[in-house]
Design a protein around this motif. Structure first.
Motif, short mmCIF file in Angstrom:
data_model
loop_
_atom_site.label_atom_id
_atom_site.label_comp_id
_atom_site.label_asym_id
_atom_site.label_seq_id
_atom_site.Cartn_x
_atom_site.Cartn_y
_atom_site.Cartn_z
N GLY A 161 37.27 115.95 -15.05
CA GLY A 161 38.72 116.04 -15.32
C GLY A 161 38.80 115.41 -16.62
N CYS A 162 38.00 115.18 -17.59
CA CYS A 162 38.27 114.70 -18.87
C CYS A 162 37.91 115.80 -19.83
CB CYS A 162 37.62 113.55 -19.23
SG CYS A 162 37.71 111.97 -18.22
N VAL A 163 37.33 116.88 -19.55
CA VAL A 163 36.85 117.73 -20.60
C VAL A 163 37.63 119.17 -20.39
CG1 VAL A 163 34.60 116.80 -20.78
CG2 VAL A 163 34.92 118.31 -19.14
N ARG A 164 37.58 120.28 -21.36
CA ARG A 164 38.35 121.37 -20.98
C ARG A 164 37.23 122.43 -20.11
NH1 ARG A 164 37.80 122.80 -27.42
NH2 ARG A 164 35.46 122.01 -26.80
N GLU A 165 37.89 123.37 -19.76
CA GLU A 165 37.10 124.30 -18.76
C GLU A 165 36.20 124.74 -19.65
OE1 GLU A 165 39.84 127.07 -17.21
OE2 GLU A 165 41.13 125.74 -16.02
N VAL A 166 36.15 125.02 -21.03
CA VAL A 166 35.10 125.86 -21.61
C VAL A 166 34.22 124.94 -22.04
CG1 VAL A 166 36.73 127.25 -22.86
CG2 VAL A 166 36.19 125.03 -24.17
N ASP A 167 34.05 123.64 -21.92
CA ASP A 167 33.02 122.70 -21.94
C ASP A 167 32.21 122.57 -20.91
OD1 ASP A 167 34.34 121.93 -24.25
OD2 ASP A 167 35.35 120.33 -23.40
N THR A 168 30.90 122.12 -21.03
CA THR A 168 29.81 122.13 -20.02
C THR A 168 29.49 120.84 -19.55
OG1 THR A 168 28.88 124.11 -20.52
CG2 THR A 168 27.54 122.80 -19.29
N VAL A 169 29.61 120.40 -18.30
CA VAL A 169 29.43 119.02 -17.89
C VAL A 169 27.99 119.11 -16.83
CG1 VAL A 169 29.85 116.86 -16.41
CG2 VAL A 169 31.73 118.33 -17.93
N ALA A 170 26.92 118.31 -17.12
CA ALA A 170 25.85 118.41 -16.58
C ALA A 170 25.38 117.31 -16.13
CB ALA A 170 24.56 119.05 -17.32
N ARG A 171 24.49 117.00 -14.90
CA ARG A 171 23.88 116.01 -14.52
C ARG A 171 22.48 116.10 -14.97
NH1 ARG A 171 22.06 114.16 -8.63
NH2 ARG A 171 21.23 112.21 -9.28
N LEU A 172 21.91 114.99 -15.95
CA LEU A 172 20.57 115.23 -16.07
C LEU A 172 19.54 114.76 -15.08
CD1 LEU A 172 20.90 114.49 -19.95
CD2 LEU A 172 21.20 116.72 -18.68
N GLY A 173 19.85 113.89 -14.20
CA GLY A 173 19.12 112.95 -13.25
C GLY A 173 19.48 111.77 -13.14
N GLY A 174 19.34 111.10 -11.95
CA GLY A 174 19.81 109.80 -11.68
C GLY A 174 20.99 109.58 -12.07
N ASP A 175 21.56 108.58 -12.94
CA ASP A 175 22.85 108.34 -13.36
C ASP A 175 23.12 108.66 -14.81
OD1 ASP A 175 21.10 106.49 -14.64
OD2 ASP A 175 22.52 104.73 -14.07
N GLU A 176 22.28 109.77 -15.21
CA GLU A 176 22.65 110.25 -16.62
C GLU A 176 23.29 111.48 -16.43
OE1 GLU A 176 18.43 108.42 -18.69
OE2 GLU A 176 18.74 110.67 -18.16
N PHE A 177 24.62 111.88 -17.41
CA PHE A 177 25.13 113.12 -17.46
C PHE A 177 25.30 113.39 -18.96
CE2 PHE A 177 26.61 110.80 -13.59
CZ PHE A 177 26.94 111.89 -12.82
N ALA A 178 25.53 114.55 -19.18
CA ALA A 178 25.64 115.20 -20.54
C ALA A 178 26.79 116.08 -20.50
CB ALA A 178 24.36 115.93 -20.82
N ILE A 179 27.24 116.23 -21.60
CA ILE A 179 28.85 117.02 -21.95
C ILE A 179 28.35 118.03 -23.24
CG2 ILE A 179 31.14 116.98 -22.24
CD1 ILE A 179 31.02 114.17 -20.72
N LEU A 180 28.61 119.11 -23.07
CA LEU A 180 28.61 120.12 -24.21
C LEU A 180 30.04 120.37 -24.69
CD1 LEU A 180 27.26 121.74 -26.46
CD2 LEU A 180 27.23 123.67 -24.63
N LEU A 181 30.57 120.00 -25.81
CA LEU A 181 31.80 120.36 -26.37
C LEU A 181 31.52 121.37 -27.44
CD1 LEU A 181 33.12 116.53 -26.85
CD2 LEU A 181 33.29 118.13 -24.80
N GLU A 182 32.17 122.27 -27.13
CA GLU A 182 32.13 123.45 -28.36
C GLU A 182 33.46 123.62 -29.04
OE1 GLU A 182 30.26 127.21 -27.02
OE2 GLU A 182 29.86 126.31 -25.01
N ASP A 183 33.29 124.33 -30.05
CA ASP A 183 34.42 124.57 -31.15
C ASP A 183 35.29 123.04 -31.20
OD1 ASP A 183 33.70 127.23 -31.21
OD2 ASP A 183 34.57 127.82 -29.47
N VAL A 184 34.79 122.15 -31.66
CA VAL A 184 35.46 120.89 -31.90
C VAL A 184 35.97 120.91 -33.43
CG1 VAL A 184 35.14 118.47 -31.95
CG2 VAL A 184 33.94 119.75 -30.23
N ASP A 185 36.98 120.53 -33.40
CA ASP A 185 37.95 120.64 -34.64
C ASP A 185 37.58 119.38 -35.58
OD1 ASP A 185 39.13 123.02 -34.03
OD2 ASP A 185 40.84 121.97 -33.05
#
Length: 795
Positions: free
Chosen positions: A410-434
């Motif tokens: 809920g904190c990122v845009r629809e074009v961004d990608t949120v992933a769970r890498l494993g355990g309690d680790e998450f990653a977020i890809l922010l594209e076209d960042v100004d």
């Protein structure tokens, strides 16, 4: 005999219409001539017409690719008529029978018209040939031969015209359409059976009419056998068609292709182009099968028909078998989609997994190289998640992870990608960042989203997250970018957690240095190169030595490395158990010499990590070490982190050790999560105030008041007090102004020293060993044991 070709267009349609028209002209012409004669027509001849209709229901089928040809045994009635009546009468009755038979047949109008015309034309040719070859009605070999030729003519006309029609419809060659290896055998069967009509004519001509009934039994047997053979062949064809449909379904990759194959296979299976797919069930006069597509209801529906090949029940059974194959194929596709989704998504949260995340990062990097711009990867690691897992169980932990995934998404845009890498680790890809402002705002939103309490297993839980930020460079790879974000995340944790840090090149060097240090520490442990130094604990009023603390040292390249430089690394690198075990072994070996130098039993304190307390078998290891150290007494110093955060394994271990009389010290009190509440019920004996509070004891009244408050609190709870970091006489003087027993530790009295120097110090001490650590007045040992019981029980 009748062709079963599908609706025609072009030349095929013209040909079929021509055949139908010519047959109609010939049949109508015969009837006109018949009823134009002055002599009355014998009505009994027309009793043969119903026989034609009945016998037309029992054809022999010749199957071929793309269609089939029916060999009707009704033509034996034509042979009978040609043998007992004149040609006009025979053709007229035959035409009526063929017309009625086609009118009641369950076939398309165009096919019925073609079959009627073809039957009349073939009948006309047969009557003409028989009349030409057998003008005299005498039972002679010539007449028999003429009848046989007439039967053959009927077969050839019917077979050739039907073949031409099918060839025109399919666009194939006529010779190819007529080249059937079974045609000669079918011709022989046809001639033999149609000869029964000639036999019936002989019976009628030579014997009473009722004698012809004797032929009904063999004729009926032949018809039933023909029907059984036709349906057996059709059953085999349908099995082959089902196998072919099953094989094709296995190769299809899209549900729409499977449904399209179902429609084509159903039409081929039933030999009827009217079979269709539709959302509703079959109506009256139809058969159908429901297909569960996983996304809606579909019915495959066709007309309900009884015919030579099969009946309604057989058609329904065939459709059901095809429907089962289709549903299996659709289920396989859905399973493949689900497996593909699981292969690239996290099964718990539904987010992208590491594989999909790295693929998207790699794709975004390629786009960035072509178009410019930049992208950012965020690496999030939850703070305090393990405590939730340990206290409430893995199911509660999974619930928390799902909630965290929802909040981050809920904190990122629809074009961004949120992933769970494993355990309690998450990653977020922010594209076209100004710019950096967007990244900062996103990180703050995520940190703020973690603040509200989450209701987990009926309890309110709060976790935070540490975020590492990595900004892409032109030559970055996906793995490297994620690794950089990981390094920045560890930097955020080291700086206090619940924050975000951006990757810098220095972090990579720091990471490499940590890895090199960890490897060197592992080698030092294997080579038993860790040393133990001892620092005395001193009564502030008498300066008597009350005990010593064992402090680990690492001699690396000839220089001593202090524990502050490698203990945290050992904890995160999984080496703390080996370090503690080696220190404990060394203390056990040194204890006799230390006790002898002290002149009596001696307290020897060792530092124990909260990580070590969770290791299975550690309590037994300490119990055995304590027994081997006598008369020296072992004292365990544990940081207050082991008492806070619902670490049940650590609390249970402490409780078991305290229950056996082990002296427990809270080390570095005040720098972690100091709480009076846990001091009230946990089995601790001594509170050790961290040196950071003592530094300004003699110079800052606020610092003095803070330390004084800690001392009073500990004394009020019946705990002994140790103040570490005493380095100046002025600090000692300030401590002596306060009432109660206080023990001090610091460089004012002695620096940590190896075993030999410590033994000399204990031997040379004018006052000798001062006895066990004092407990303030009112200390209640039973209270400690009660607290142990509380820890061992439910939290």
């Amino acid at each position: 005999m009748a062709g079963t070709a599908s609706p025609t267009v072009g030349a095929s349609r013209v040909f079929d219409v021509t055949v139908a028209v010519c047959g109609a002209v010939l049949g109508v012409g015969a009837l006109v001539v018949l009823f134009s004669r002055p002599d009355p027509v014998d009505p009994t001849l027309f009793l043969a017409a119903p026989v034609v209709v009945v016998m037309s229901w029992f054809p022999l089928l010749l199957d071929r690719v793309g269609g089939g040809i029916e060999i009707g045994f009704d033509s034996c009635v034509l042979i009978f008529l040609a043998s007992v009546a004149d040609p006009v009468e025979a053709l007229s009755v035959w035409s009526v029978g063929v017309l009625v038979g086609q009118l009641v047949a369950d076939k398309r109008r165009s096919i019925r018209a073609f079959n009627t015309g073809l039957g009349v034309l073939a009948g006309g040719a047969t009557v003409w040939v028989i009349e030409a070859l057998t003008r005299a009605r005498e039972a002679t070999p010539r007449e028999l031969a003429g009848v046989a030729v007439g039967c053959a003519v009927y077969f050839v006309v019917d077979y050739v015209v039907s073949g031409i029609s099918l060839a025109l419809e399919e666009g194939s060659g006529v010779l190819q359409a007529l080249s059937d290896p079974t045609v000669l055998g079918a011709l022989g069967v046809f001639v033999a059976i149609d000869s029964l009509g000639y036999l019936a004519a002989l019976v009628v001509r030579e014997l009473p009419v009722w004698a012809a009934l004797l032929l009904t039994v063999p004729l009926a047997t032949i018809l039933v056998a023909a029907r059984a053979l036709s349906r057996g062949n059709e059953h085999a064809r349908r099995l082959s068609a089902l196998f072919a449909a099953a094989a094709q379904a296995q190769s299809l990759r899209e549900p729409t292709a499977v449904l399209d194959s179902l429609r084509k296979s159903a039409r081929h299976l039933l030999r009827d182009e009217r079979v269709e797919l539709r959302p509703g069930p079959p109506a009256s006069g139809e058969i159908g099968v429901h297909i569960d597509t996983g996304e809606g209801d579909v019915w495959v529906v066709g007309p309900a028909r009884h015919r030579a090949r099969a009946n309604v029940a057989a058609d329904q059974q065939a459709l059901e078998a095809l429907g089962a194959l289709t549903e299996e194929a659709l289920s396989r596709l859905r399973l493949a989609v689900e497996m593909g989704h699981l292969a690239r998504h996290d099964a718990l949260t539904g987010l992208a997994n590491r594989t999909l995340f790295l693929d998207r990062v790699e794709h975004a990097l390629r786009v960035q190289r072509r178009r410019g711009g930049r992208l950012v990867v965020l690496f999030c690691d939850l703070d305090g998640f393990k405590a939730v897992n340990d206290r409430f169980g893995h199911a509660a932990g999974d619930t928390l992870l799902i909630e965290v995934a929802r909040r981050i998404s809920g904190c990122v845009r629809e074009v961004d990608t949120v992933a769970r890498l494993g355990g309690d680790e998450f990653a977020i890809l922010l594209e076209d960042v100004d710019g950096g402002t967007d990244v900062d705002a996103t990180c703050r939103r995520i940190l703020d989203a973690m603040q509200p309490e989450a209701l987990i297993a009926g309890h309110k839980v709060v976790v935070s997250t540490s975020i590492g930020v990595a900004v892409s460079e032109p030559r970055d790879e996906a793995d490297a970018l994620l690794r950089n974000a990981d390094l920045a995340m560890y930097r955020a944790k080291a700086l206090g957690k619940n924050r975000y840090e951006t990757y810098e090149l220095a972090l990579r060097d720091e990471r490499l240095h940590r890895l090199e240090t960890l490897d060197a520490l592992r080698q030092a442990i294997d080579a038993h190169q860790l040393e133990v130094h001892y620092q005395p604990l001193v009564d502030i009023r008498t300066r008597r030595i009350m005990g010593v603390e064992a402090l680990v040292r690492w001699r690396r390249d000839g220089e001593l490395v202090l524990p502050g430089s490698f203990i945290d690394l050992a904890e995160t690198g999984g080496l703390i158990s080996a370090v503690t075990a080696q220190v404990l072994d060394q203390v056990v070996m040194d204890a006799p010499a230390l006790a002898a130098a002290a002149g009596s039993e001696l307290f020897i304190g060792i530092n124990v990590s909260a990580v070590q307390l969770r290791v299975r078998g550690f309590v037994e290891e300490v119990r055995q070490a304590r027994a081997r150290m006598q008369p020296a007494e072992l004292l365990l110093e544990v940081t207050e982190r082991a008492f806070v955060g619902d670490d049940l394994d650590a609390l249970e271990a402490i409780g078991r050790l305290a229950a056996e009389g082990m002296h427990i010290v809270i080390d570095d009190f005040g720098v972690g999560f100091s709480s009076i509440s846990y001091l009230q019920h946990l089995p601790v004996h001594t509170l050790k105030i961290d040196r950071s509070f003592v530094t300004g004891l003699d110079r800052d009244e606020r610092a003095c008041s803070l330390v004084r408050s800690m001392v009073l609190m500990a004394q009020g709870l019946g705990l002994s007090v140790v103040v570490e970091g005493v380095e100046r006489e002025s600090q000692l003087a300030r401590l002596r102004q306060w009432e109660g027993d206080i023990i001090a530790q610091g460089y004012l009295f002695a620096a940590p020293a190896p075993l030999g120097e410590t033994v000399d110090m204990l031997s040379a001490s004018p006052s000798g060993w001062g006895g066990p650590l004092p407990s303030p007045a009112g200390a209640d040992v039973p209270r400690v044991r009660a607290a142990v019981g509380q820890v061992a029980g439910p939290p």
